[in-house]
Scaffold this active site. Structure first.
Site, PDB file in Angstrom:
ATOM      1  N   ARG A 107       0.852  -1.181   0.000  1.00 40.45           N
ATOM      2  CA  ARG A 107       0.000   0.000   0.000  1.00 40.45           C
ATOM      3  C   ARG A 107       0.892   1.236   0.000  1.00 40.45           C
ATOM      4  O   ARG A 107       1.648   1.463   0.937  1.00 40.45           O
ATOM      5  CB  ARG A 107      -0.926   0.005   1.232  1.00 40.45           C
ATOM      6  CG  ARG A 107      -1.880   1.188   1.249  1.00 40.45           C
ATOM      7  CD  ARG A 107      -2.817   1.170   2.462  1.00 40.45           C
ATOM      8  NE  ARG A 107      -3.716   2.305   2.429  1.00 40.45           N
ATOM      9  CZ  ARG A 107      -3.406   3.520   2.884  1.00 40.45           C
ATOM     10  NH1 ARG A 107      -2.221   3.736   3.448  1.00 40.45           N
ATOM     11  NH2 ARG A 107      -4.270   4.509   2.800  1.00 40.45           N
ATOM     12  N   LYS A 120      -3.360   6.272   8.135  1.00 46.67           N
ATOM     13  CA  LYS A 120      -4.282   6.381   6.986  1.00 46.67           C
ATOM     14  C   LYS A 120      -5.090   7.660   7.153  1.00 46.67           C
ATOM     15  O   LYS A 120      -5.981   7.754   7.991  1.00 46.67           O
ATOM     16  CB  LYS A 120      -5.202   5.151   6.936  1.00 46.67           C
ATOM     17  CG  LYS A 120      -5.952   5.001   5.617  1.00 46.67           C
ATOM     18  CD  LYS A 120      -6.629   3.630   5.552  1.00 46.67           C
ATOM     19  CE  LYS A 120      -7.214   3.353   4.179  1.00 46.67           C
ATOM     20  NZ  LYS A 120      -8.397   4.153   3.868  1.00 46.67           N
ATOM     21  N   SER A 145     -12.642  -3.857   2.635  1.00 44.01           N
ATOM     22  CA  SER A 145     -12.691  -3.120   3.898  1.00 44.01           C
ATOM     23  C   SER A 145     -14.128  -2.842   4.316  1.00 44.01           C
ATOM     24  O   SER A 145     -14.967  -2.489   3.486  1.00 44.01           O
ATOM     25  CB  SER A 145     -11.953  -1.784   3.771  1.00 44.01           C
ATOM     26  OG  SER A 145     -10.575  -1.979   3.561  1.00 44.01           O
TER      27      SER A 145
END
Length: 212
Positions: free
Chosen positions: A41, A139, A110
């Protein structure tokens, strides 16, 4: 449903790991010491950086048995024959991801609340990520924190494997496993740690003790 061991799921952060080389080394060390999944990511990176990282991670992880999951970018996953893709609620729809990847790759989705959990297309996904359970600084666009009580309720209602994510550090994994999580996803609990092997083993030990 494609089987996946979610026990210790490392989400790589290029900033915390120190760039590409640090990401690959952190992933390899963690996998060698028991991490079961590694997700690439890097939201600030360009596609060529994603591809270079995915190629390097694929080669590094091959002997370890750890699964390589690509966040969001199905094209990168296809380019390197990664084990699967993880998408969020605002990413490419799961049906499109599954159509592109085929039936044999892993697809994760998610979820951050009961409504999203109830809407999960179980016939198309292999696991869900549930979070953020705790406050997280890794995040920027994270959903509101779920908290332990609502997390436990979501685990009681889940109909597929689930990995907890969001603010999980050493000492915070055990309650989530006991609540019904199949594993925990971590970023800073491994990325950027002075001893990645030691950090990985400590988390695994906590998970094993919670299961016992």
């Amino acid at each position: 449903m494609n089987p996946i061991d979610l026990s210790l799921y490392l989400v790589l952060d290029p900033d915390q790991c120190g760039g590409l080389d640090g990401m690959v080394q952190s992933a390899l060390t963690a996998a060698q010491h028991g991490a079961t999944v590694v997700q690439l990511r890097a939201p600030q990176w360009k596609k060529r950086q994603w591809l270079a990282a995915a190629v390097a991670l694929k080669a590094a992880l091959a002997p370890t048995g750890a699964k390589l999951i690509i966040n969001d970018h199905v094209d990168i996953a296809l380019a390197v024959d990664a084990d699967g893709v993880h998408v969020g609620q605002s990413d490419l729809p799961v049906a499109a991801v599954r159509r592109l990847l085929g039936p044999d790759k892993i697809v994760g989705l998610s979820t951050s609340n009961a409504a999203q959990l109830a809407a999960v297309p179980l016939e198309l996904i292999d696991y869900i990520g549930v979070g953020p359970v705790y406050p997280t600084g890794t995040k920027a666009d994270a959903s509101p924190v779920i908290g332990a009580a609502d997390f436990a309720a979501m685990m009681a209602a889940k109909a597929c494997p689930a990995v907890a994510i969001g603010g999980i550090a050493l000492g915070r994994a055990a309650p989530l496993i006991r609540a019904g999580a199949d594993g925990v996803a971590v970023v800073s609990a491994i990325c950027g740690q002075p001893d990645v092997a030691k950090a990985t083993l400590a988390l695994l030990n906590e998970i094993k003790e919670a299961r016992a």
